[in-house]
Motif scaffolding. Structure first.
Motif, PDB file in Angstrom:
ATOM      1  N   ASP A  39      -4.075   0.017  -1.765  1.00 28.28           N
ATOM      2  CA  ASP A  39      -4.687   1.190  -1.136  1.00 28.28           C
ATOM      3  C   ASP A  39      -3.700   2.348  -1.102  1.00 28.28           C
ATOM      4  OD1 ASP A  39      -7.175   0.146  -0.639  1.00 28.28           O
ATOM      5  OD2 ASP A  39      -6.855  -0.195   1.502  1.00 28.28           O
ATOM      6  N   LEU A  94      -3.160   5.711   1.106  1.00 29.52           N
ATOM      7  CA  LEU A  94      -3.595   6.361   2.341  1.00 29.52           C
ATOM      8  C   LEU A  94      -2.821   7.649   2.576  1.00 29.52           C
ATOM      9  CD1 LEU A  94      -3.301   2.958   3.393  1.00 29.52           C
ATOM     10  CD2 LEU A  94      -5.182   4.072   4.538  1.00 29.52           C
ATOM     11  N   VAL A 114      -7.046   0.123   9.803  1.00 28.88           N
ATOM     12  CA  VAL A 114      -6.517   1.483   9.893  1.00 28.88           C
ATOM     13  C   VAL A 114      -5.941   1.718  11.288  1.00 28.88           C
ATOM     14  CG1 VAL A 114      -7.129   3.931   9.877  1.00 28.88           C
ATOM     15  CG2 VAL A 114      -7.999   2.430   8.087  1.00 28.88           C
ATOM     16  N   VAL A 130       1.457   4.900   1.737  1.00 31.63           N
ATOM     17  CA  VAL A 130       1.092   5.717   2.890  1.00 31.63           C
ATOM     18  C   VAL A 130       1.866   7.028   2.808  1.00 31.63           C
ATOM     19  CG1 VAL A 130       1.017   5.861   5.406  1.00 31.63           C
ATOM     20  CG2 VAL A 130       0.661   3.649   4.278  1.00 31.63           C
ATOM     21  N   HIS A 164     -12.004   3.251  12.317  1.00 34.48           N
ATOM     22  CA  HIS A 164     -10.580   2.897  12.217  1.00 34.48           C
ATOM     23  C   HIS A 164     -10.319   1.447  12.623  1.00 34.48           C
ATOM     24  CE1 HIS A 164      -8.721   7.214  12.315  1.00 34.48           C
ATOM     25  NE2 HIS A 164      -9.561   7.043  11.313  1.00 34.48           N
ATOM     26  N   ARG A 193      -8.472   7.212   2.784  1.00 37.09           N
ATOM     27  CA  ARG A 193      -8.166   5.953   2.087  1.00 37.09           C
ATOM     28  C   ARG A 193      -8.761   6.019   0.690  1.00 37.09           C
ATOM     29  NH1 ARG A 193     -11.364   0.709   2.281  1.00 37.09           N
ATOM     30  NH2 ARG A 193      -9.956  -0.777   1.300  1.00 37.09           N
ATOM     31  N   ASN A 194      -7.915   5.987  -0.300  1.00 38.38           N
ATOM     32  CA  ASN A 194      -8.356   6.032  -1.696  1.00 38.38           C
ATOM     33  C   ASN A 194      -9.279   7.218  -1.966  1.00 38.38           C
ATOM     34  OD1 ASN A 194      -6.906   3.644  -2.130  1.00 38.38           O
ATOM     35  ND2 ASN A 194      -8.646   2.403  -1.517  1.00 38.38           N
ATOM     36  N   LEU A 218      -7.510  -2.736   5.408  1.00 42.84           N
ATOM     37  CA  LEU A 218      -6.795  -2.258   4.231  1.00 42.84           C
ATOM     38  C   LEU A 218      -6.694  -3.359   3.186  1.00 42.84           C
ATOM     39  CD1 LEU A 218      -3.923  -0.330   6.029  1.00 42.84           C
ATOM     40  CD2 LEU A 218      -6.150   0.517   5.284  1.00 42.84           C
ATOM     41  N   GLN A 251     -12.068  -0.879   9.641  1.00 41.08           N
ATOM     42  CA  GLN A 251     -11.730  -0.670   8.231  1.00 41.08           C
ATOM     43  C   GLN A 251     -10.450  -1.421   7.888  1.00 41.08           C
ATOM     44  OE1 GLN A 251     -13.462   1.497   5.680  1.00 41.08           O
ATOM     45  NE2 GLN A 251     -12.298  -0.144   4.735  1.00 41.08           N
ATOM     46  N   ALA A 291       0.862  -1.182   0.000  1.00 35.48           N
ATOM     47  CA  ALA A 291       0.000   0.000   0.000  1.00 35.48           C
ATOM     48  C   ALA A 291       0.896   1.229   0.000  1.00 35.48           C
ATOM     49  CB  ALA A 291      -0.909   0.004   1.226  1.00 35.48           C
TER      50      ALA A 291
END
Length: 66
Positions: free
Chosen positions: A55, A57, A18, A5, A46, A36-37, A51, A49, A3
């Protein structure tokens, strides 16, 4: 899984939430906003959710002062 970040690619474990990501990064959740996205993740979500690979973030912490 991979992902992004705050513009940095990261390898993260599958099933990470999250909240777990914030903890892993050492970010305190009381003064933070997570996108996110392109959509804001409400603080109440949080912990639930999860990931997904790919993704993107953005994590912003708020700093007070005067």
């Amino acid at each position: 899984m991979r992902a992004t970040v705050n513009g940095e690619p990261l390898d993260l474990p599958e099933g990470l939430t999250v909240a777990a990501l914030l903890q892993r990064l050492g970010v305190q959740g009381d003064r933070v906003a997570v996108e996110r996205n392109g959509e804001v993740v409400k603080k109440a979500r949080h912990g639930e959710q999860t990931l997904a690979p790919g993704d993107v973030l953005e994590i912003v912490t708020f700093v007070g002062g005067g």
